[in-house]
Design a protein around this motif. Structure first.
Motif, short mmCIF file in Angstrom:
data_model
loop_
_atom_site.label_atom_id
_atom_site.label_comp_id
_atom_site.label_asym_id
_atom_site.label_seq_id
_atom_site.Cartn_x
_atom_site.Cartn_y
_atom_site.Cartn_z
N LEU A 98 44.79 35.90 41.08
CA LEU A 98 45.77 36.43 40.12
C LEU A 98 47.17 36.41 40.87
O LEU A 98 48.62 35.77 40.69
N GLN A 102 49.89 33.59 41.22
CA GLN A 102 51.35 33.02 41.14
C GLN A 102 52.51 34.13 41.61
O GLN A 102 53.46 33.62 40.72
N ARG A 106 56.33 38.80 39.05
CA ARG A 106 55.62 37.98 37.74
C ARG A 106 54.86 39.01 37.51
O ARG A 106 53.84 38.69 37.06
N VAL A 108 54.84 41.10 34.67
CA VAL A 108 54.59 40.90 33.71
C VAL A 108 52.80 39.97 33.40
O VAL A 108 51.62 40.04 32.37
N ALA A 109 53.40 39.10 33.67
CA ALA A 109 51.95 38.57 33.57
C ALA A 109 51.29 38.64 34.43
O ALA A 109 49.30 38.16 33.83
N TRP A 110 51.13 39.27 35.47
CA TRP A 110 49.19 39.86 36.50
C TRP A 110 49.28 40.46 35.10
O TRP A 110 47.69 40.15 35.19
N ALA A 112 49.35 41.18 31.99
CA ALA A 112 48.44 41.00 30.51
C ALA A 112 47.56 39.64 30.55
O ALA A 112 46.57 39.52 30.58
N ALA A 113 47.48 39.13 32.45
CA ALA A 113 46.06 38.10 32.32
C ALA A 113 44.93 39.26 33.29
O ALA A 113 44.15 39.03 32.41
#
Length: 167
Positions: A98, A102, A106, A108-110, A112-113
């Motif tokens: 991840l 990315q 990032r 928040v994206a990490w 969330a995933a």
């Protein structure tokens, strides 16, 4: 005949496009590895309960000597440790992928995933004979993903620090 620009990127007039393109290509490769790894994880979730147990039992048998050396001889405890360690480790790899896919900045994206993928993993198991979903496994998976992310971030910072010292 055209010459390749030389000198600092900001003076070359190309806006540094080549290094940015290389980073984008690198992230695309990491993203493909991330998708492949998630498919690997989810593929294991599709294995019916008896086959999954047999797989864990084979690994537990291989590690039986190590566990005996640690004073653990109860086969149920060994199998439990093997299964939960597998969850943690496969998600630690996912966390690293991840981060590499990315890039920096990032969070928040990490996160969330890192939470969505194990949640989907457990949801898949609801539909597989002999398997069940477990909030404990989601927690173990999430902890593994965060550990992988953390190790990757730490390695990046140490590497940047070393580069800073050598310049």
């Amino acid at each position: 005949m055209g010459r390749l620009p030389s000198g600092p990127r900001h003076l070359r007039g190309d806006g540094g496009a080549r290094p940015r393109d290389a980073r984008a290509r690198s992230r695309a490769v990491w993203a493909a590895l991330l998708v492949a790894w998630a498919c690997f994880i989810w593929g294991h979730s599709l294995v019916p309960g008896p086959a999954s147990t047999a797989e864990s039992d084979r690994v537990a048998l291989l590690l039986q000597g190590l566990f005996a050396h640690l004073g653990v001889s109860d086969r149920t405890v060994v199998t439990f440790a093997v299964r939960k360690s597998a969850h943690f480790l496969e998600y630690a790899v996912l966390g690293l992928l991840l981060r590499k896919a990315q890039g920096p900045g990032r969070r928040v994206a990490w996160l969330a995933a890192a939470l969505a993928i194990p949640s989907a993993d457990e949801a898949i198991q609801l539909f597989v004979p002999g398997r069940s979903a477990s909030p404990r496994d989601v927690a173990i998976d999430f902890a593994g993903a965060l550990t992988g992310l953390g190790v990757c971030i730490l390695a990046e910072r140490l590497s940047a620090r070393r580069r800073g010292r050598s310049s």
